[in-house]
Scaffold this active site. Sequence first.
Site, PDB file in Angstrom:
ATOM      1  CG  ASP A 258      -2.063  -0.969   1.101  1.00  0.00           C
ATOM      2  OD1 ASP A 258      -2.641  -1.061   0.014  1.00  0.00           O
ATOM      3  OD2 ASP A 258      -2.370  -1.653   2.098  1.00  0.00           O
TER       4      ASP A 258
ATOM      5  CG  ASP B 204      -7.253  -3.214  -4.286  1.00  0.00           C
ATOM      6  OD1 ASP B 204      -7.565  -4.183  -5.001  1.00  0.00           O
ATOM      7  OD2 ASP B 204      -7.883  -2.911  -3.266  1.00  0.00           O
TER       8      ASP B 204
HETATM    9  N1  GLY Z   1      -7.333  -1.093  -1.330  1.00  0.00           N
HETATM   10  C1  GLY Z   1      -8.427  -1.485  -0.526  1.00  0.00           C
HETATM   11  C2  GLY Z   1      -9.745  -1.078  -1.044  1.00  0.00           C
HETATM   12  O1  GLY Z   1      -9.929  -0.639  -2.143  1.00  0.00           O
HETATM   13  O2  GLY Z   1     -10.681  -1.197  -0.301  1.00  0.00           O
END
Ligand code: GLY
Length: 415
Positions: A130, A190
């Site tokens: 992330d 993501d």
């Molecule tokens: N990256 C986590 C979400 O989109 O909830």
Amino acid sequence: MILPRNSHPMPFRFLTLGLTFLSTAAFAQDALTKKTVRLAETQATTMLQELPKAIAQKSVAAGKPPLVSPRSLTPTGELIVVPSRDWTSGFFPGYLWFLYELSGQPRWMAEAKTYTANIEPEKTNGGTHDMGFKVYCSFGTGYRLTKDAAYKDVILQSARTLSTRFYPKVGTLLSWDHSREKWAFPVIIDNMMNLELLFAATKLSGDSSFYKIAVSHANTTMHNHFRPDYSSYHVVDYDSATGKVVKRTTHQGAANESAWARGQGWALYGYTMCYRETRNKAYLAQAENVARFILNHPNLPKDLIPYWDFNAPGLPNEPRDASAGALIASALYELSTFSPNGKLYRAKADKMVKSLAKSYVAQPGGSRGFLLLHSTGAKPSNSEIDVPLSYADYYFMEALVRRQSLLNGKGIPGL
Ligand code: GLY
């Protein structure tokens, strides 16, 4: 190898040279931007009152990291605040940077600097993919507007840390360390978003290793994450020894074979950004195919703000996801600058932004200072359903910046 980007077309460079006397919007704005920025300023003022109170009320055990950023509201309306290691920590600082960009008010730059500084410990946290969400949305947006050399150092250190998660045998970054009982080597759609940090690091350092990792991840994901209709799976699990796909599943979607709305947004934004950074036509085609899936989907509501999953079981009685709407709108603005279909993409993005600004915004001073209502975090886990989310506000503000820049005859602002 590295293509030049449009430098920032708006006159913020003057602000960052110290001419901070500009106290009104620093460039021409239409009525929608003006009205929404006014509301965003009211909301940020509220949030900056609520946030310290909420942090003071929570007791953080000794040795635990401090709470720094807002994430959402509980079902009873209390502020959920997170430490920097939470994937959402960078969005509020980024929101403040956009507010500074759109308003020209030095006050927001000062607040953005304070909340951005809180995220710096993440530059050495290699425990998750992330990094881009946390560091690029905060330090990256701040660097774009200030060219602060200290911010550049944080971006580069973060990219080095993120690169440790790259596995050449698979050809991707490893997204999650958790849930090993479910996935051996999970890569989530993501993760495409965090490649922007790697591309930025190559531009800022000249070290092409970051660029190569990003391209490998994008290519492998393009090959393995998509169905024939160009909808995306959420989680693809790999065998790290062979690089073969083990299974394709979901975590936040309605079903393994469904199209989780935000995931489609991450895919659209991710491949549009990859095209911007590489000019590889395969990425542009991928982004356009994903856009077609989203925009032509029979379950996309008339106001163009998606339900939380395009295949949610109880449609039409399912919550929306304004975060997906904001993210898709922002991506479509950029895609509109690359494609012969640009007029269509821009018209759709305009409609989404207008819908959000009209029907999804909070009452002034309400919702503890969040801007957008009606997002959905993780419906299958019964978590964050029909609530404000900090990333909905972030991508909405980014969409506003992009929309206004295009209206002013300029490009999409970038590094
Ligand atoms: N990256 C986590 C979400 O989109 O909830």
